[in-house]
Design a protein around this motif. Structure first.
Motif, PDB file in Angstrom:
ATOM      1  N   VAL A  92       0.835  -1.203   0.000  1.00  0.00           N
ATOM      2  CA  VAL A  92       0.000   0.000   0.000  1.00  0.00           C
ATOM      3  C   VAL A  92       0.871   1.254   0.000  1.00  0.00           C
ATOM      4  N   ASN A  93       1.905   1.250   0.817  1.00  0.00           N
ATOM      5  CA  ASN A  93       2.722   2.450   0.998  1.00  0.00           C
ATOM      6  C   ASN A  93       3.751   2.676  -0.100  1.00  0.00           C
ATOM      7  N   GLN A  94       4.143   1.612  -0.783  1.00  0.00           N
ATOM      8  CA  GLN A  94       5.153   1.741  -1.836  1.00  0.00           C
ATOM      9  C   GLN A  94       4.690   0.999  -3.094  1.00  0.00           C
ATOM     10  N   PRO A  95       3.669   1.526  -3.756  1.00  0.00           N
ATOM     11  CA  PRO A  95       3.121   0.821  -4.924  1.00  0.00           C
ATOM     12  C   PRO A  95       4.120   0.620  -6.051  1.00  0.00           C
ATOM     13  N   GLU A  96       5.176   1.417  -6.088  1.00  0.00           N
ATOM     14  CA  GLU A  96       6.176   1.237  -7.152  1.00  0.00           C
ATOM     15  C   GLU A  96       6.946  -0.072  -6.985  1.00  0.00           C
ATOM     16  N   ASP A  97       6.933  -0.651  -5.798  1.00  0.00           N
ATOM     17  CA  ASP A  97       7.624  -1.913  -5.524  1.00  0.00           C
ATOM     18  C   ASP A  97       6.659  -3.091  -5.413  1.00  0.00           C
ATOM     19  N   VAL A  98       5.451  -2.931  -5.918  1.00  0.00           N
ATOM     20  CA  VAL A  98       4.406  -3.918  -5.674  1.00  0.00           C
ATOM     21  C   VAL A  98       4.773  -5.314  -6.186  1.00  0.00           C
ATOM     22  N   HIS A  99       5.433  -5.423  -7.323  1.00  0.00           N
ATOM     23  CA  HIS A  99       5.770  -6.755  -7.849  1.00  0.00           C
ATOM     24  C   HIS A  99       6.784  -7.466  -6.956  1.00  0.00           C
ATOM     25  N   GLU A 100       7.750  -6.748  -6.455  1.00  0.00           N
ATOM     26  CA  GLU A 100       8.732  -7.338  -5.542  1.00  0.00           C
ATOM     27  C   GLU A 100       8.055  -7.785  -4.249  1.00  0.00           C
ATOM     28  N   VAL A 101       7.169  -6.979  -3.745  1.00  0.00           N
ATOM     29  CA  VAL A 101       6.471  -7.318  -2.505  1.00  0.00           C
ATOM     30  C   VAL A 101       5.567  -8.524  -2.732  1.00  0.00           C
ATOM     31  N   GLN A 102       4.917  -8.594  -3.881  1.00  0.00           N
ATOM     32  CA  GLN A 102       4.081  -9.757  -4.195  1.00  0.00           C
ATOM     33  C   GLN A 102       4.909 -11.039  -4.193  1.00  0.00           C
ATOM     34  N   GLU A 103       6.086 -10.986  -4.760  1.00  0.00           N
ATOM     35  CA  GLU A 103       6.956 -12.165  -4.761  1.00  0.00           C
ATOM     36  C   GLU A 103       7.361 -12.548  -3.340  1.00  0.00           C
ATOM     37  N   GLN A 104       7.647 -11.566  -2.516  1.00  0.00           N
ATOM     38  CA  GLN A 104       7.992 -11.853  -1.121  1.00  0.00           C
ATOM     39  C   GLN A 104       6.807 -12.482  -0.391  1.00  0.00           C
ATOM     40  N   LEU A 105       5.608 -12.000  -0.676  1.00  0.00           N
ATOM     41  CA  LEU A 105       4.407 -12.564  -0.069  1.00  0.00           C
ATOM     42  C   LEU A 105       4.221 -14.014  -0.497  1.00  0.00           C
ATOM     43  N   ARG A 106       4.381 -14.279  -1.779  1.00  0.00           N
ATOM     44  CA  ARG A 106       4.258 -15.660  -2.265  1.00  0.00           C
ATOM     45  C   ARG A 106       5.300 -16.571  -1.595  1.00  0.00           C
ATOM     46  N   GLU A 107       6.504 -16.056  -1.423  1.00  0.00           N
ATOM     47  CA  GLU A 107       7.565 -16.841  -0.769  1.00  0.00           C
ATOM     48  C   GLU A 107       7.182 -17.181   0.672  1.00  0.00           C
ATOM     49  N   LYS A 108       6.636 -16.218   1.397  1.00  0.00           N
ATOM     50  CA  LYS A 108       6.209 -16.474   2.781  1.00  0.00           C
ATOM     51  C   LYS A 108       5.138 -17.551   2.823  1.00  0.00           C
TER      52      LYS A 108
END
Length: 65
Positions: free
Chosen positions: A18-34
């Motif tokens: 939410v706070n850093q939408p420019e990094d959303v794809h990286e965060v999505q990958e981290q979420l999938r990894e978790k």
């Protein structure tokens, strides 16, 4: 790693989306990894996170098409 620790880490990742939408794809990958780590450890996955993962996968498929 305890279930509560995973939940806390996932919560931080969601906030980051939410706070850093420019990094959303990286965060999505981290979420999938978790979520993969949780599955590998046999931990229960909250239904809302499983649904979120499915939505992210659909969104990814739609952008790649």
């Amino acid at each position: 790693m305890a279930l509560e620790s995973f939940k806390a880490q996932i919560s931080l990742l969601l906030e980051e989306m939410v706070n850093q939408p420019e990094d959303v794809h990286e965060v999505q990958e981290q979420l999938r990894e978790k979520l993969r780590e949780m599955r590998a450890m046999g931990l229960p996955l909250p239904a809302d996170l499983v649904e979120l993962e499915k939505r992210l996968d659909r969104d990814l498929d739609a952008t790649e098409a």
